[in-house]
Design a protein around this motif. Structure first.
Motif: not given
Length: 406
Positions: A281-282, A317-323, A379-387
Motif C-alpha cells: 500500500n503505497i 497508486y501513482i498520480s501526477g508524474y509529468k514530463n 493499470n490494475t483498477s482494484t488498486v486504490t489510494k492508501v487509507s
C-alpha cells in the motif's frame, strides 16, 4: 537493595536540582570541537521549559509547549519519554536536532487528536536538523562494509549485528520544516533519519512536512514503518541505502508539491546480495507545477532504483508524474544495467499491482540505458489510494494533509 541516608542539606540540594531546569551545551560535531562534560536536564518537564544538551538519564516530557535548543543527544542507556500533546518550538538561531544514539531510546507516543509536534516559529524549510535514530542492526555500506560514518554532522559510526535492536517507539509524531544544511552546505539532514535501526523499533503514524531534504531516509537496518506521510519535502519523499531490509511496511503516502525530486529513491550501495524490503500500500501523488530542486533535472519519476536497489511493492497508486522540458517521468525508473541484471531480472524488484494515472509515459518502465527487455504493465483498477486515520496529527496550519487521498 542499598539504602542511603541523606542529610537535610543534601536532600534540599537534590530537590532544588529537580525543580529547576538545567541545560548543558553540547558539541554538535559542527562547531569548534571543544569537548564538553555530558549532563542532563531535569528528570521531568511538566508543561514548559527548554530541552537541550546531552541527556544521560531518563527524562519525561509531559504534555505542553517547549523549546528544543541545539543538538539534543540521548545516550548512556537513557530514555526520553514524550507524552501526547507535547509541542516543541525548535530554535533556529543555531543547529538544532534530536539525536537518539545507539545507547539511547525514545518513547514518543502521541495520538491522532494529540500528536507530538516539532516545528519552528519561522516555518521555513531547512530550519533544523530533524529527528535521527541510531540502532545496532546490520548494514551493508559501500564495498559491503558492516559499518559506516554518518553523514549528518554527528560523525557517528553506525552498523551492528542485532537485527532486532530496539531504539524505542514513535507514534503520531510530526516533524515540520527540517532538513538543515550541514558542513559546507552541500549536505543536509533529513526530516527523519534512521541509521541501522532494528526491527524491535516501532515507527507508526509519522509525518514529515516541508523539509529541504528527504522526508525519510533509512541507512541499512531492519526497522519497518507503518502509516507514514511525506508531504512537500524538497528532495525524495522516501529514500534508502546500505541495504535497508524492513519487511513489515505498509501505508506509505507521499504528496509532492512545489519542490520535489523522486517519490522514492532506492539503492543498496552497490551490494548485489541484499534482502529486498517489502512495502504494501503505497500512494505517490505529485501536485501540478511541482518542479525538481535543480532545473531540467531527470529526478521527476515516481520510483527510482539504482546501485542494486531492491524492493517488493504491492498495491501501488501513482498520480501526477509529468514530463518537464526534455526530461521524462515514469512510474518506475531503472538507472543502471547492473541493477536490471541482478535485481529486476531476478524478481527482487517488483511493483505490482499498480495503477498509474494522470501521468506521462504510461504502461512502461523507464530506463537510463538500453534495457535487456523492458518492463511493461497494465493499470490494475482494484488498486486504490492508501487509507489513513484523519485528525490533528495530519493537519498543519489548517491544511488537511490527507486531502489528496480523498
Amino acid at each position: 537493595m542499598k539504602r542511603r541516608v541523606l542529610s537535610l542539606l543534601s536532600l534540599t540540594a537534590v530537590l532544588t536540582l529537580a525543580l529547576n531546569s538545567c541545560t548543558i551545551d553540547v558539541n554538535d560535531g559542527l562547531g569548534d570541537g571543544t569537548p564538553v562534560t555530558p549532563g542532563t536536564t531535569e528528570s521531568v518537564l511538566s508543561g514548559s521549559g527548554t530541552l537541550s544538551g546531552t541527556i544521560t538519564k531518563d527524562i519525561l516530557i509531559k504534555k505542553g509547549n517547549y523549546t528544543l535548543d541545539g543538538i539534543v543527544k540521548i545516550t548512556n542507556n537513557a530514555t526520553i519519554t514524550i507524552e501526547a500533546g507535547a509541542t516543541f518550538n525548535v530554535s533556529t538561531t543555531k543547529t538544532s536536532g534530536l539525536v537518539v544514539l545507539q545507547d539511547g531510546k525514545i518513547n514518543a507516543v502521541g495520538t491522532a487528536s494529540e500528536p507530538i509536534v516539532f516545528t519552528t516559529a519561522t516555518k521555513t524549510p531547512g530550519d533544523w536538523g530533524g529527528i535521527t535514530l541510531y540502532g545496532s542492526a546490520p548494514i551493508k555500506a559501500i564495498n559491503g562494509n558492516t559499518q559506516a560514518l554518518s553523514e549528518d554532522g554527528n560523525n557517528v559510526y553506525y552498523g551492528g549485528s542485532d537485527a532486532n535492536s530496539n531504539s524505542g517507539t514513535m507514534k503520531f509524531v510530526r516533524v515540520e520544516y527540517a532538513g538543515k544544511k550541514i558542513g559546507d552546505g552541500t549536505s543536509e539532514t533529513n526530516s527523519m533519519t534512521f541509521y541501522a535501526v532494528g526491527a524491535g523499533t516501532t515507527l507508526e503514524n509519522l509525518v514529515t512536512y516541508k523539509g529541504t531534504d528527504d522526508g525519510y531516509e533509512f541507512f541499512g537496518g531492519t526497522v519497518s514503518a507503518k502509516n507514514i506521510i511525506s508531504y512537500g519535502n524538497y528532495d525524495d519523499s522516501f529514500d534508502w541505502q546500505d541495504a535497508w531490509s524492513g519487511q513489515n511496511n505498509t501505508n506509505w503516502y507521499a504528496f509532492q508539491t512545489g519542490v520535489g525530486n523522486f517519490g522514492m529513491e532506492i539503492e543498496a550501495s552497490s551490494n548485489i546480495d541484499n534482502v529486498a524490503p517489502k512495502i504494501s500500500n503505497i500512494t505517490l501523488i505529485r501536485d501540478a507545477n511541482t518542479n525538481p530542486e535543480v532545473a531540467n533535472s531527470p529526478e521527476i519519476s515516481a520510483i527510482q532504483f539504482k546501485k542494486q536497489g531492491t524492493g517488493i511493492f504491492s498495491n501501488v497508486y501513482i498520480s501526477g508524474y509529468k514530463n518537464i522540458g526534455t526530461q521524462k517521468a515514469y512510474s518506475v525508473l531503472i538507472q543502471d544495467a547492473p541493477t536490471e541484471t541482478s535485481q529486476v531480472n531476478t524478481n527482487k524488484v517488483s511493483v505490482a499491482p499498480m495503477t498509474y494515472l494522470n501521468s506521462d509515459n504510461p504502461g512502461v518502465w523507464g530506463y537510463a540505458f538500453t534495457p535487456n527487455g523492458g518492463k511493461v504493465f497494465t493499470n490494475t483498477s482494484t488498486v486504490t489510494k492508501v487509507s489513513l486515520t484523519p485528525g490533528a496529527w495530519a493537519t498543519v496550519d489548517g491544511v488537511n494533509l490527507l486531502a489528496g487521498l480523498q
